[in-house]
Scaffold this active site. Sequence first.
Site, short mmCIF file in Angstrom:
data_model
loop_
_atom_site.label_atom_id
_atom_site.label_comp_id
_atom_site.label_asym_id
_atom_site.label_seq_id
_atom_site.Cartn_x
_atom_site.Cartn_y
_atom_site.Cartn_z
CG ASP A 23 44.93 31.24 50.06
OD1 ASP A 23 45.08 30.62 48.99
OD2 ASP A 23 45.77 32.05 50.49
CB CYS A 247 47.77 30.46 44.55
SG CYS A 247 47.10 31.28 43.10
P1 HMG Z 1 38.63 36.28 31.83
O1 HMG Z 1 38.43 35.00 31.10
O2 HMG Z 1 39.69 37.21 31.36
O3 HMG Z 1 37.25 37.04 31.99
O4 HMG Z 1 38.93 35.90 33.34
P2 HMG Z 1 36.52 38.05 31.00
O5 HMG Z 1 36.33 39.33 31.76
O6 HMG Z 1 37.20 38.09 29.67
O7 HMG Z 1 35.09 37.34 30.81
C1 HMG Z 1 34.96 36.06 30.19
C2 HMG Z 1 33.66 35.42 30.63
O8 HMG Z 1 33.73 35.17 32.06
C3 HMG Z 1 32.42 36.31 30.44
O9 HMG Z 1 31.32 35.44 30.20
C4 HMG Z 1 32.22 36.94 31.80
O10 HMG Z 1 30.88 37.32 32.09
C5 HMG Z 1 32.65 35.81 32.73
P3 HMG Z 1 30.70 35.30 28.71
O11 HMG Z 1 30.33 36.70 28.33
O12 HMG Z 1 31.83 34.73 27.90
O13 HMG Z 1 29.58 34.36 28.94
N1 HMG Z 1 33.15 36.33 34.01
C6 HMG Z 1 32.73 35.92 35.22
N2 HMG Z 1 31.83 34.99 35.61
C7 HMG Z 1 31.64 34.86 36.95
N3 HMG Z 1 32.29 35.58 37.89
C8 HMG Z 1 33.20 36.49 37.53
C9 HMG Z 1 33.44 36.69 36.14
N4 HMG Z 1 34.26 37.52 35.47
C10 HMG Z 1 34.07 37.30 34.17
N5 HMG Z 1 33.84 37.21 38.45
C11 HMG Z 1 38.87 36.41 35.70
C12 HMG Z 1 39.21 36.91 34.30
C13 HMG Z 1 39.43 37.41 36.69
C14 HMG Z 1 37.39 36.27 35.84
C15 HMG Z 1 39.55 35.01 35.88
O14 HMG Z 1 40.88 35.11 35.54
C16 HMG Z 1 39.43 34.47 37.27
O15 HMG Z 1 38.35 34.15 37.74
N6 HMG Z 1 40.57 34.33 38.00
C17 HMG Z 1 40.56 33.92 39.39
C18 HMG Z 1 41.79 33.17 39.76
C19 HMG Z 1 41.81 32.88 41.23
O16 HMG Z 1 40.78 32.82 41.89
N7 HMG Z 1 43.01 32.66 41.80
C20 HMG Z 1 43.16 32.35 43.20
C21 HMG Z 1 42.91 33.52 44.10
S1 HMG Z 1 44.32 34.59 44.28
C22 HMG Z 1 45.28 33.85 45.50
O17 HMG Z 1 45.01 32.75 45.93
C23 HMG Z 1 46.41 34.64 46.09
C24 HMG Z 1 46.10 35.19 47.48
O18 HMG Z 1 45.79 34.16 48.39
C25 HMG Z 1 47.29 35.99 48.02
C26 HMG Z 1 48.62 35.25 47.91
O19 HMG Z 1 48.75 34.13 48.43
O20 HMG Z 1 49.53 35.83 47.27
C27 HMG Z 1 44.90 36.16 47.44
MG MG Z 2 47.31 32.93 49.42
#
Ligand code: HMG
Ligand code: MG
Length: 303
Positions: A23, A247
């Site tokens: 995080d 985030c």
């Molecule tokens: P998307 O663009 O909707 O993905 O993203 P998709 O499923 O449509 O796929 C598009 C392309 O991405 C495809 O590749 C997939 O294979 C690839 P292509 O066929 O076009 O070559 N792909 C991936 N590649 C690597 N690893 C993966 C993956 N998934 C799909 N896992 C997705 C959807 C969820 C992947 C994207 O939105 C994302 O990565 N989001 C992450 C955001 C994030 O990390 N935010 C911070 C963490 S949350 C947080 O901090 C809050 C927390 O601390 C609690 C709080 O404080 O409240 C936890």
């Molecule tokens: Mg957090």
Amino acid sequence: MYNVHRMVNLPKSVRIVEVGPRDGLQNEAKTVATDKKAEFIRLLAAAGLKDIEVASFVHPKWVPQLADAAELIRMLEPVAGVRYSALVPNMKGLDRAIETGIRRIAVFTAASETFNRKNINMGVQESIEVFRPVVERALKEGISVRGYVSTCFVCPYEGAVAKEKVAEVVKALFDLGVDEVSIGDTIGAATPKDVETTGGHLLQQFPAGKLAMHFHDTYGMAVANVYQSLQMGFTTFDSSAGGLGGCPYAPGASGNLATEDLLYLMERLGIETGASLKLVRLASHFISGELDRQLPSRVLQTS
Ligand code: HMG
Ligand code: MG
């Protein structure tokens, strides 16, 4: 008149989930070299932190700072009693996680639709459906699973979030088979009153031992929220060394509750954590040097 003999029931010990390497580093402008991340994690484990969230298997374009997750996890030496974990948003993420041999993952969704779409490009119910086979397969592989619910108090896009909605999403995650749900104050806007309202509602349905409180410190309320949570019976807290973090998809979210600030409070209250404040400071000074910036923890700044 205030009764000085009023007994406040506080727990004897609490569990800390250190989320700084994930995080924290996900929201730093500077990307830390993989071997330096590994050293940071080694220092955190040496400080007695037993649960360390080290990386995430999200799309590398969405969070480039953590694109080296697989390489990093392969660098980590096992430490007795220490559990490393990583975020996984979907099956592709689980595939990547399994390859590294990690034994714990976390799936993450939110209590508000707009935030969830901005963060993982899915609606809340849609994300639960995406997680269903992910959690099922992880558990079959012997990988334990934590769940996160973001925006449990305030959503940066929708405003105040209803406690009933939070409970609904927490239940959906437990129904999938996660062993713990972390209650996120993603933008650090909650106050003790909000913790009492939403936390109290959750405690009517779920045991305190299965919930973690995840506070960010944007308004300086994180320590106050911990003290409120302790009095309600919560005993698991997420924090990040030095107060790193935020985030990238939540405008206005600053760092997490700092591990040092949490440890100082616990020490003064006589509550055991198993972690050394002195050694966590060392880890924070190390990563602060790598990031070339002063970290926000108030306790860290006193040394
Ligand atoms: P998307 O663009 O909707 O993905 O993203 P998709 O499923 O449509 O796929 C598009 C392309 O991405 C495809 O590749 C997939 O294979 C690839 P292509 O066929 O076009 O070559 N792909 C991936 N590649 C690597 N690893 C993966 C993956 N998934 C799909 N896992 C997705 C959807 C969820 C992947 C994207 O939105 C994302 O990565 N989001 C992450 C955001 C994030 O990390 N935010 C911070 C963490 S949350 C947080 O901090 C809050 C927390 O601390 C609690 C709080 O404080 O409240 C936890
Ligand atoms: Mg957090």
